[in-house]
Design a protein around this motif. Sequence first.
Motif, PDB file in Angstrom:
ATOM      1  N   PRO A  86       1.629  -1.596 -13.070  1.00 58.73           N
ATOM      2  CA  PRO A  86       1.226  -3.088 -11.780  1.00 58.73           C
ATOM      3  C   PRO A  86       2.355  -3.128 -11.903  1.00 58.73           C
ATOM      4  N   ALA A  87       2.126  -4.421 -13.040  1.00 61.98           N
ATOM      5  CA  ALA A  87       2.876  -5.143 -12.918  1.00 61.98           C
ATOM      6  C   ALA A  87       3.831  -5.428 -13.113  1.00 61.98           C
ATOM      7  N   ASP A  88       4.782  -4.467 -11.971  1.00 66.03           N
ATOM      8  CA  ASP A  88       6.178  -4.488 -11.734  1.00 66.03           C
ATOM      9  C   ASP A  88       5.799  -5.114  -9.836  1.00 66.03           C
ATOM     10  N   TYR A  89       4.849  -5.080  -9.667  1.00 60.09           N
ATOM     11  CA  TYR A  89       5.058  -4.984  -8.306  1.00 60.09           C
ATOM     12  C   TYR A  89       3.957  -6.900  -8.146  1.00 60.09           C
ATOM     13  N   PRO A  90       4.040  -7.571  -8.873  1.00 62.62           N
ATOM     14  CA  PRO A  90       3.559  -8.946  -7.980  1.00 62.62           C
ATOM     15  C   PRO A  90       3.886  -9.312  -7.175  1.00 62.62           C
ATOM     16  N   LEU A  91       2.255 -10.043  -6.961  1.00 68.46           N
ATOM     17  CA  LEU A  91       2.477 -10.615  -5.344  1.00 68.46           C
ATOM     18  C   LEU A  91       2.682 -12.098  -4.988  1.00 68.46           C
ATOM     19  N   THR A  92       3.693 -12.181  -3.905  1.00 68.37           N
ATOM     20  CA  THR A  92       4.426 -13.107  -3.631  1.00 68.37           C
ATOM     21  C   THR A  92       3.291 -14.522  -3.355  1.00 68.37           C
ATOM     22  N   GLY A  93       1.691 -14.252  -3.091  1.00 66.47           N
ATOM     23  CA  GLY A  93       1.286 -15.567  -2.864  1.00 66.47           C
ATOM     24  C   GLY A  93       1.730 -16.401  -1.162  1.00 66.47           C
ATOM     25  N   LYS A  94       2.781 -15.296  -0.734  1.00 67.58           N
ATOM     26  CA  LYS A  94       2.706 -16.181   0.504  1.00 67.58           C
ATOM     27  C   LYS A  94       2.003 -15.365   2.267  1.00 67.58           C
TER      28      LYS A  94
ATOM     29  N   ASN B 268       7.631   5.963   1.052  1.00 69.39           N
ATOM     30  CA  ASN B 268       7.150   5.284   0.712  1.00 69.39           C
ATOM     31  C   ASN B 268       6.217   5.065   0.483  1.00 69.39           C
ATOM     32  N   GLY B 269       5.586   6.837  -0.534  1.00 69.55           N
ATOM     33  CA  GLY B 269       4.032   6.434  -0.778  1.00 69.55           C
ATOM     34  C   GLY B 269       3.303   5.520  -1.607  1.00 69.55           C
ATOM     35  N   ILE B 270       4.169   4.334  -2.236  1.00 71.54           N
ATOM     36  CA  ILE B 270       3.452   4.159  -3.098  1.00 71.54           C
ATOM     37  C   ILE B 270       2.433   2.616  -2.203  1.00 71.54           C
ATOM     38  N   MET B 271       2.978   2.944  -1.115  1.00 75.13           N
ATOM     39  CA  MET B 271       2.501   1.579   0.026  1.00 75.13           C
ATOM     40  C   MET B 271       1.166   1.618  -0.074  1.00 75.13           C
ATOM     41  N   TRP B 272       0.931   2.852   0.025  1.00 75.66           N
ATOM     42  CA  TRP B 272      -0.661   3.529   0.203  1.00 75.66           C
ATOM     43  C   TRP B 272      -1.844   2.522  -0.588  1.00 75.66           C
ATOM     44  N   PHE B 273      -1.593   2.301  -1.800  1.00 71.50           N
ATOM     45  CA  PHE B 273      -2.082   1.688  -3.110  1.00 71.50           C
ATOM     46  C   PHE B 273      -2.239   0.283  -2.219  1.00 71.50           C
ATOM     47  N   ASP B 274      -3.431  -0.737  -2.732  1.00 72.93           N
ATOM     48  CA  ASP B 274      -3.343  -1.953  -2.813  1.00 72.93           C
ATOM     49  C   ASP B 274      -2.525  -2.734  -4.007  1.00 72.93           C
ATOM     50  N   PRO B 275      -1.915  -3.488  -3.306  1.00 75.34           N
ATOM     51  CA  PRO B 275      -1.516  -4.303  -5.093  1.00 75.34           C
ATOM     52  C   PRO B 275      -1.735  -4.920  -5.419  1.00 75.34           C
ATOM     53  N   VAL B 276      -3.197  -5.488  -5.060  1.00 78.02           N
ATOM     54  CA  VAL B 276      -3.981  -6.669  -5.626  1.00 78.02           C
ATOM     55  C   VAL B 276      -4.858  -5.440  -6.602  1.00 78.02           C
ATOM     56  N   PRO B 277      -5.193  -5.692  -7.780  1.00 76.30           N
ATOM     57  CA  PRO B 277      -5.845  -5.346  -9.368  1.00 76.30           C
ATOM     58  C   PRO B 277      -7.100  -5.610  -8.204  1.00 76.30           C
ATOM     59  N   GLY B 278      -7.976  -4.125  -9.277  1.00 77.13           N
ATOM     60  CA  GLY B 278      -9.853  -4.795  -9.167  1.00 77.13           C
ATOM     61  C   GLY B 278     -10.398  -4.172  -7.980  1.00 77.13           C
ATOM     62  N   ARG B 279      -9.484  -3.372  -7.331  1.00 79.82           N
ATOM     63  CA  ARG B 279      -9.980  -3.023  -5.595  1.00 79.82           C
ATOM     64  C   ARG B 279     -10.222  -1.114  -5.976  1.00 79.82           C
ATOM     65  N   PRO B 280     -11.147  -1.084  -5.032  1.00 85.46           N
ATOM     66  CA  PRO B 280     -11.452   1.008  -4.881  1.00 85.46           C
ATOM     67  C   PRO B 280      -9.568   1.713  -4.922  1.00 85.46           C
ATOM     68  N   ASN B 281      -8.925   0.610  -4.014  1.00 84.65           N
ATOM     69  CA  ASN B 281      -7.642   1.612  -3.118  1.00 84.65           C
ATOM     70  C   ASN B 281      -5.725   1.215  -4.640  1.00 84.65           C
ATOM     71  N   SER B 282      -6.399   0.323  -5.751  1.00 86.68           N
ATOM     72  CA  SER B 282      -5.180  -0.496  -6.237  1.00 86.68           C
ATOM     73  C   SER B 282      -4.632   0.416  -6.955  1.00 86.68           C
ATOM     74  N   LEU B 283      -3.146   0.428  -6.961  1.00 82.79           N
ATOM     75  CA  LEU B 283      -2.391   0.248  -7.858  1.00 82.79           C
ATOM     76  C   LEU B 283      -2.557   1.016  -8.658  1.00 82.79           C
ATOM     77  N   GLY B 284      -2.267   2.158  -9.214  1.00 78.64           N
ATOM     78  CA  GLY B 284      -2.412   2.585 -10.730  1.00 78.64           C
ATOM     79  C   GLY B 284      -1.206   3.816 -10.892  1.00 78.64           C
ATOM     80  N   PRO B 285      -0.754   4.296 -12.002  1.00 81.75           N
ATOM     81  CA  PRO B 285      -0.020   5.731 -12.369  1.00 81.75           C
ATOM     82  C   PRO B 285      -0.646   6.779 -12.564  1.00 81.75           C
ATOM     83  N   GLY B 286       0.045   7.444 -11.525  1.00 80.50           N
ATOM     84  CA  GLY B 286      -0.842   8.435 -12.122  1.00 80.50           C
ATOM     85  C   GLY B 286      -1.663   9.380 -10.156  1.00 80.50           C
ATOM     86  N   LYS B 287      -1.750   8.058 -10.009  1.00 81.60           N
ATOM     87  CA  LYS B 287      -3.113   8.062  -8.816  1.00 81.60           C
ATOM     88  C   LYS B 287      -3.386   9.013  -7.731  1.00 81.60           C
ATOM     89  N   ARG B 288      -3.793   9.859  -7.121  1.00 81.29           N
ATOM     90  CA  ARG B 288      -3.369  10.196  -5.964  1.00 81.29           C
ATOM     91  C   ARG B 288      -3.133   9.120  -4.958  1.00 81.29           C
TER      92      ARG B 288
END
Length: 523
Positions: free
Chosen positions: A97-105, A380-400
């Motif tokens: 997830p650290a490879d997907y930093p937020l722009t803050g924009k 581009n299935g990674i876009m299904w995940f929320d890039p903000v950490p700590g949420r129900p659908n946040s990015l994570g390795p191996g997640k469906r």
Amino acid sequence: MRSSALSRTQTVAKTVIETEGGVVAAQNSLAAEAGAEVLRAGGDAVDAAVATSFAIGVLEPWMSGPAGGGAMMLWRADEEQAIALNHGMRAPMALDPADYPLTGKGVAGDLFPWEQVVEDRNIRGATAVAVPGLVDGLGQAHGRWGRMPWAELLGPAIAHARRGMLVDWYAGLCIASTTRELAKDPDAAALFLVDGQWPNIGAWTALSETRLDQSRMADSLDAIARGGARALYDGDVGAAMAADMQAKGGSLSHDDLRAYRAEFHPALTFDYRGGQVHAVPGLTAGPTLRHALTVAAQTELGGTAPDGAGYAAYARGLRSAYAERLRGMGDDGESPQAPGTTTHFSVVDRKGNMVSQTQTLLSIFGARVVSPSTGFLMNNGIMWFDPVPGRPNSLGPGKRCLMNVCPTLGSIGDTRFAIGASGGRKIVSAVAQLSGFMLDYGMDIGAAFHSPRVDVSGGAVVVADETLPEAVLEALRAESKVATTRRTVFPYAFACPAGVMRRGGKNSGCTEIMSPWGDAICE
């Protein structure tokens, strides 16, 4: 003053035929024909689904393909059982997830209003690619119920790929919509563009003979035909695809592919107004569909077609269901401006077995990246995940991945149907209303598909077909803000469904009436 020059007098309709033979309804008529030919040869509905799936991945490659995923609902007439098959995508195990930093924009500009990620790494390019599941799902379904040889079922797709997909006006329009992004990947540009531009489809009256060069895809499909579904995962095809993505900066590995397995589940089954509905459980839109119809069922309805009370009941159910989805599943909805890139087809054979299959790359043209070794356009299935950490659908390795797909079966009396749709966040609205039209009002599939719909997808505004009577619009306005719009060929303001029905021993099918490619083809 009118803002649109579209004709107000033109009518569009699709012919619906009843037959004792099987029917395949798909968003591409050539793919539907591939499935129907399998039924003519004595194949099971699952055999026809395999042929249709691979063919449509060649003929509508920006919507789905072997490097995508999805879900399937099956009705086995001999077992009197509905079965769900989830072949959705997963995040690679090496994803950080650290490879997907937020722009803050602010929010990103594609399907989902996630916080924007630096360089849109979760949306496009090899870093957006998830582990595909489609081919393993098809292989498992075929291994359990297929009657015809696997290699034979891939034959039509291979033949279409050898010839190359014809770029007609509609294909040209789809390619033009994403030309700038496709041009950023040399392999995508080589496959879909001509000198960095969208293909020439001919002059005003000329017939196009422009075809995509899908020869590399044909070779890969041939390897999967000879080696079986697991050739994409365990064999050289998978190894080459993973190496291509890693060379382009992605984290997909051959180990991810070797570890992937689609999963069968008991159907999510619930009663609805004297009938039954079956959907896929878990991280799909199946639970959202159940919620929407459960709320809609609290309103007494009557007659042979929905009035203001009917449409208001469906809208009320969908509004409540989306509120629950956003709260509990982590899906923040999708941008109302962006189209989903998904396809759906449904099959019924002469014995009454049914398949409802939705498959996707997620965005239109997926990650806009092609694997040069395999010829496959990647998801581009990674876009299904929320890039903000700590949420129900946040990015994570191996997640469906959490999907919006909603392949559905329904039944009441001697009527049974298999439906689904493409259209991202719009899918549930279409499936809920089409199910209601058939279960609440006894419509046949043609009447249901030709009826106007509304779209309620989590936003504050109900989008309504402008052909709805004023009384219906007023009933909707009493509870929500309403915007009216047309059903058009492109872009779609509503989802694009396809479905089949079995009633009294006769089968029929229909697709979205505005889809220029979709058709229901009889055995």
